[in-house]
Design a protein around this motif. Structure first.
Motif, PDB file in Angstrom:
ATOM      1  N   ILE A  72       0.839  -1.209   0.000  1.00  0.00           N
ATOM      2  CA  ILE A  72       0.000   0.000   0.000  1.00  0.00           C
ATOM      3  C   ILE A  72       0.872   1.256   0.000  1.00  0.00           C
ATOM      4  O   ILE A  72       0.610   2.202  -0.742  1.00  0.00           O
ATOM      5  N   ASN A  73       1.922   1.260   0.824  1.00  0.00           N
ATOM      6  CA  ASN A  73       2.818   2.420   0.859  1.00  0.00           C
ATOM      7  C   ASN A  73       3.525   2.607  -0.472  1.00  0.00           C
ATOM      8  O   ASN A  73       3.732   3.734  -0.930  1.00  0.00           O
ATOM      9  N   VAL A  74       3.903   1.501  -1.111  1.00  0.00           N
ATOM     10  CA  VAL A  74       4.579   1.576  -2.402  1.00  0.00           C
ATOM     11  C   VAL A  74       3.618   2.126  -3.457  1.00  0.00           C
ATOM     12  O   VAL A  74       3.995   2.969  -4.271  1.00  0.00           O
ATOM     13  N   ILE A  75       2.363   1.683  -3.431  1.00  0.00           N
ATOM     14  CA  ILE A  75       1.364   2.186  -4.374  1.00  0.00           C
ATOM     15  C   ILE A  75       1.193   3.697  -4.200  1.00  0.00           C
ATOM     16  O   ILE A  75       1.131   4.447  -5.179  1.00  0.00           O
ATOM     17  N   LYS A  76       1.152   4.165  -2.952  1.00  0.00           N
ATOM     18  CA  LYS A  76       1.024   5.600  -2.691  1.00  0.00           C
ATOM     19  C   LYS A  76       2.204   6.363  -3.287  1.00  0.00           C
ATOM     20  O   LYS A  76       2.033   7.422  -3.891  1.00  0.00           O
ATOM     21  N   GLU A  77       3.409   5.831  -3.102  1.00  0.00           N
ATOM     22  CA  GLU A  77       4.605   6.492  -3.644  1.00  0.00           C
ATOM     23  C   GLU A  77       4.580   6.499  -5.167  1.00  0.00           C
ATOM     24  O   GLU A  77       4.912   7.500  -5.794  1.00  0.00           O
ATOM     25  N   VAL A  78       4.199   5.374  -5.771  1.00  0.00           N
ATOM     26  CA  VAL A  78       4.134   5.292  -7.229  1.00  0.00           C
ATOM     27  C   VAL A  78       3.130   6.312  -7.766  1.00  0.00           C
ATOM     28  O   VAL A  78       3.391   6.991  -8.761  1.00  0.00           O
ATOM     29  N   ARG A  79       1.997   6.449  -7.107  1.00  0.00           N
ATOM     30  CA  ARG A  79       0.991   7.433  -7.525  1.00  0.00           C
ATOM     31  C   ARG A  79       1.571   8.844  -7.452  1.00  0.00           C
ATOM     32  O   ARG A  79       1.354   9.657  -8.347  1.00  0.00           O
ATOM     33  N   GLY A  80       2.302   9.133  -6.362  1.00  0.00           N
ATOM     34  CA  GLY A  80       2.891  10.456  -6.205  1.00  0.00           C
ATOM     35  C   GLY A  80       3.967  10.741  -7.247  1.00  0.00           C
ATOM     36  O   GLY A  80       4.082  11.860  -7.749  1.00  0.00           O
ATOM     37  N   ILE A  81       4.742   9.732  -7.590  1.00  0.00           N
ATOM     38  CA  ILE A  81       5.842   9.902  -8.540  1.00  0.00           C
ATOM     39  C   ILE A  81       5.330  10.011  -9.967  1.00  0.00           C
ATOM     40  O   ILE A  81       5.780  10.859 -10.734  1.00  0.00           O
ATOM     41  N   THR A  82       4.372   9.170 -10.325  1.00  0.00           N
ATOM     42  CA  THR A  82       3.936   9.080 -11.721  1.00  0.00           C
ATOM     43  C   THR A  82       2.699   9.888 -12.047  1.00  0.00           C
ATOM     44  O   THR A  82       2.457  10.210 -13.207  1.00  0.00           O
ATOM     45  N   GLY A  83       1.863  10.170 -11.044  1.00  0.00           N
ATOM     46  CA  GLY A  83       0.610  10.856 -11.300  1.00  0.00           C
ATOM     47  C   GLY A  83      -0.481   9.909 -11.802  1.00  0.00           C
ATOM     48  O   GLY A  83      -1.517  10.343 -12.273  1.00  0.00           O
ATOM     49  N   LEU A  84      -0.225   8.602 -11.716  1.00  0.00           N
ATOM     50  CA  LEU A  84      -1.212   7.610 -12.139  1.00  0.00           C
ATOM     51  C   LEU A  84      -2.377   7.559 -11.161  1.00  0.00           C
ATOM     52  O   LEU A  84      -2.246   7.945 -10.006  1.00  0.00           O
ATOM     53  N   GLY A  85      -3.481   7.034 -11.625  1.00  0.00           N
ATOM     54  CA  GLY A  85      -4.625   6.807 -10.760  1.00  0.00           C
ATOM     55  C   GLY A  85      -4.372   5.589  -9.889  1.00  0.00           C
ATOM     56  O   GLY A  85      -3.403   4.848 -10.083  1.00  0.00           O
ATOM     57  N   LEU A  86      -5.256   5.363  -8.934  1.00  0.00           N
ATOM     58  CA  LEU A  86      -5.090   4.252  -7.995  1.00  0.00           C
ATOM     59  C   LEU A  86      -5.020   2.912  -8.708  1.00  0.00           C
ATOM     60  O   LEU A  86      -4.132   2.099  -8.445  1.00  0.00           O
ATOM     61  N   LYS A  87      -5.923   2.666  -9.632  1.00  0.00           N
ATOM     62  CA  LYS A  87      -5.972   1.381 -10.327  1.00  0.00           C
ATOM     63  C   LYS A  87      -4.693   1.145 -11.134  1.00  0.00           C
ATOM     64  O   LYS A  87      -4.103   0.057 -11.076  1.00  0.00           O
ATOM     65  N   GLU A  88      -4.257   2.154 -11.887  1.00  0.00           N
ATOM     66  CA  GLU A  88      -3.066   2.017 -12.717  1.00  0.00           C
ATOM     67  C   GLU A  88      -1.818   1.816 -11.870  1.00  0.00           C
ATOM     68  O   GLU A  88      -0.953   0.995 -12.191  1.00  0.00           O
ATOM     69  N   ALA A  89      -1.703   2.559 -10.778  1.00  0.00           N
ATOM     70  CA  ALA A  89      -0.549   2.424  -9.888  1.00  0.00           C
ATOM     71  C   ALA A  89      -0.522   1.034  -9.253  1.00  0.00           C
ATOM     72  O   ALA A  89       0.533   0.405  -9.145  1.00  0.00           O
ATOM     73  N   LYS A  90      -1.696   0.545  -8.849  1.00  0.00           N
ATOM     74  CA  LYS A  90      -1.785  -0.787  -8.241  1.00  0.00           C
ATOM     75  C   LYS A  90      -1.360  -1.854  -9.249  1.00  0.00           C
ATOM     76  O   LYS A  90      -0.595  -2.761  -8.912  1.00  0.00           O
ATOM     77  N   GLU A  91      -1.816  -1.733 -10.495  1.00  0.00           N
ATOM     78  CA  GLU A  91      -1.441  -2.692 -11.533  1.00  0.00           C
ATOM     79  C   GLU A  91       0.061  -2.666 -11.793  1.00  0.00           C
ATOM     80  O   GLU A  91       0.688  -3.714 -11.942  1.00  0.00           O
ATOM     81  N   LEU A  92       0.652  -1.475 -11.821  1.00  0.00           N
ATOM     82  CA  LEU A  92       2.083  -1.350 -12.046  1.00  0.00           C
ATOM     83  C   LEU A  92       2.870  -2.019 -10.915  1.00  0.00           C
ATOM     84  O   LEU A  92       3.815  -2.761 -11.160  1.00  0.00           O
ATOM     85  N   VAL A  93       2.440  -1.776  -9.678  1.00  0.00           N
ATOM     86  CA  VAL A  93       3.132  -2.345  -8.513  1.00  0.00           C
ATOM     87  C   VAL A  93       2.988  -3.862  -8.495  1.00  0.00           C
ATOM     88  O   VAL A  93       3.949  -4.590  -8.243  1.00  0.00           O
ATOM     89  N   GLU A  94       1.796  -4.359  -8.777  1.00  0.00           N
ATOM     90  CA  GLU A  94       1.554  -5.794  -8.730  1.00  0.00           C
ATOM     91  C   GLU A  94       2.249  -6.536  -9.861  1.00  0.00           C
ATOM     92  O   GLU A  94       2.618  -7.696  -9.715  1.00  0.00           O
ATOM     93  N   ALA A  95       2.432  -5.889 -10.998  1.00  0.00           N
ATOM     94  CA  ALA A  95       3.070  -6.534 -12.146  1.00  0.00           C
ATOM     95  C   ALA A  95       4.536  -6.848 -11.850  1.00  0.00           C
ATOM     96  O   ALA A  95       5.049  -7.883 -12.249  1.00  0.00           O
ATOM     97  N   GLY A  96       5.224  -5.959 -11.149  1.00  0.00           N
ATOM     98  CA  GLY A  96       6.632  -6.166 -10.828  1.00  0.00           C
ATOM     99  C   GLY A  96       7.486  -6.180 -12.087  1.00  0.00           C
ATOM    100  O   GLY A  96       7.061  -6.636 -13.135  1.00  0.00           O
ATOM    101  N   GLY A  97       8.693  -5.674 -11.978  1.00  0.00           N
ATOM    102  CA  GLY A  97       9.603  -5.644 -13.108  1.00  0.00           C
ATOM    103  C   GLY A  97       9.272  -4.567 -14.129  1.00  0.00           C
ATOM    104  O   GLY A  97       9.850  -4.520 -15.202  1.00  0.00           O
ATOM    105  N   LYS A  98       8.344  -3.698 -13.814  1.00  0.00           N
ATOM    106  CA  LYS A  98       7.935  -2.627 -14.733  1.00  0.00           C
ATOM    107  C   LYS A  98       8.663  -1.327 -14.378  1.00  0.00           C
ATOM    108  O   LYS A  98       9.023  -1.099 -13.234  1.00  0.00           O
TER     109      LYS A  98
END
Length: 126
Positions: A72-98
């Protein structure tokens, strides 16, 4: 000269979204990218691989290898860094290696890596 002044005023008046779109158009259609210092540089023709290997790498990709225990903390950071929405950030984090960010300066890549590692992620710079 009046045309250049008018153009400069139009550029200064762009919204952040319009400026981002302009950057994308300049990069994709004309091969022009903003340099780390803010100046514009032209993308030149590709040189030989031997010469490129000898030069220091100036652009890095920040790759999220895994989210670790606190996803959850990583998703929050990814959202802050990329400006992605919650769903997109979650997918990026869960995919790994992206790639979280691509072709960023060394300083920015290190900063992003530090933020993600502080949130519990495993990160790699390429």
């Amino acid at each position: 000269m009046a045309d250049l002044k008018k153009l400069a005023e139009e550029i200064v008046g762009l919204t952040l979204l319009e400026a981002q779109e302009l950057k994308t158009i300049l990069k994709d259609e004309y091969g022009i990218e903003p340099a780390a210092g803010g100046a514009v540089m032209m993308a030149g023709p590709a040189g030989d691989a031997g010469g490129a290997a000898a030069e220091e790498q100036t652009e890095f990709d920040v790759i999220l290898k895994s989210a670790g225990a606190s996803k959850i903390n990583v998703i929050k950071e990814v959202r802050g860094i990329t400006g992605l929405g919650l769903k997109e950030a979650k997918e990026l984090v869960e995919a790994g290696g992206k790639a979280v960010k691509e072709q960023v300066s060394k300083d920015e890549a290190e900063e992003i890596k530090g933020k993600l590692e502080a949130a519990g992620a495993e990160v790699e710079l390429k």
